[in-house]
Scaffold this motif. Structure first.
Motif, PDB file in Angstrom:
ATOM      1  N   TYR A  70     -14.193 -20.725  24.140  1.00  0.00           N
ATOM      2  CA  TYR A  70     -12.476 -20.249  22.911  1.00  0.00           C
ATOM      3  C   TYR A  70     -13.339 -21.726  22.316  1.00  0.00           C
ATOM      4  N   ALA A  71     -12.834 -20.374  20.675  1.00  0.00           N
ATOM      5  CA  ALA A  71     -13.340 -21.840  19.431  1.00  0.00           C
ATOM      6  C   ALA A  71     -12.265 -22.455  19.461  1.00  0.00           C
ATOM      7  N   ASN A  99     -13.059 -25.668  17.262  1.00  0.00           N
ATOM      8  CA  ASN A  99     -13.396 -25.361  15.404  1.00  0.00           C
ATOM      9  C   ASN A  99     -12.331 -24.944  14.700  1.00  0.00           C
ATOM     10  N   VAL A 138      -7.628 -20.795  17.606  1.00  0.00           N
ATOM     11  CA  VAL A 138      -7.420 -19.783  18.516  1.00  0.00           C
ATOM     12  C   VAL A 138      -5.871 -18.602  18.050  1.00  0.00           C
ATOM     13  N   THR A 172     -20.044 -12.397  13.309  1.00  0.00           N
ATOM     14  CA  THR A 172     -18.179 -12.321  13.426  1.00  0.00           C
ATOM     15  C   THR A 172     -18.413 -10.467  14.391  1.00  0.00           C
ATOM     16  N   THR A 224     -12.631 -15.791  18.989  1.00  0.00           N
ATOM     17  CA  THR A 224     -10.871 -16.948  18.138  1.00  0.00           C
ATOM     18  C   THR A 224     -10.011 -15.918  18.059  1.00  0.00           C
TER      19      THR A 224
END
Length: 183
Positions: A71-72, A75, A78, A136, A172
């Motif tokens: 999982y992001a 960043n 999510v 993506t 995301t």
């Protein structure tokens, strides 16, 4: 018609921007997505097996690595809506919330029993569609989980993956729900 044209232009600009920046390796392919989904399934089965063999602490340690790698969260937010959650803890916007869903044991999420601890032995993704746009990908389909008794649980799942600079797909968006049953 205008929206369709604008959307196509946005896709071309997105892919062209990656190509001009010399980042064509960041373009996501359907193969990338299917590989990542298979790795996610393997991770859930591994967490389940570690729990059976070595107990909750070992399963939690592995699940923490899985959440970090799959999982992001590093960043930002999510968008994770797990299958078996209820208000007020329906959505898991932090890595700790995701971890709790997979292995339970977090007093901030008292209803979590640990989805990944259900003695899963098989997991299979059946995509209805995979849409890739530059770095993506979006998917929608079914994921089938089989436990040690041979019982199959099927969930509807929508994912969004983004390929980062380290050339790894990270989740995301993850939305999961049980299939509707009429009756």
């Amino acid at each position: 018609m205008k929206i369709k044209t604008l959307f196509k232009s946005a896709i071309l600009i997105s892919v062209s921007t990656l190509a001009v920046a010399g980042e064509t390796d960041r373009i996501v392919t359907e193969h990338d997505v299917e590989t990542t989904q298979g790795e996610w399934c393997s991770a859930v089965i591994n967490i389940s097996q570690v729990y059976e063999d070595k107990g909750h602490e070992a399963a939690e340690n592995l699940a923490r690595e899985v959440v970090r790698d799959a999982y992001a969260y590093e960043n930002g937010t999510v968008l994770f809506k797990p299958t078996l959650t209820t208000n007020p803890d329906t959505f898991r916007l932090t890595s700790e919330g995701a971890l709790s869903y997979f292995v339970g044991g977090n007093e901030d999420f008292p209803q979590d029993t640990g989805f990944a601890l259900n003695n899963w032995t098989q997991c299979h993704v059946d995509n209805a569609a995979v849409v890739t746009v530059g770095d993506t990908a979006h998917t929608m389909g079914k994921v089938h989980f089989t436990n040690a008794n041979g019982d199959v649980t099927t969930v509807d799942k929508t994912w969004t993956f983004v390929k980062g600079a380290e050339d790894t797909l990270r989740i995301t968006v993850h939305h999961s729900s049980l299939e509707h049953s009429a009756g």
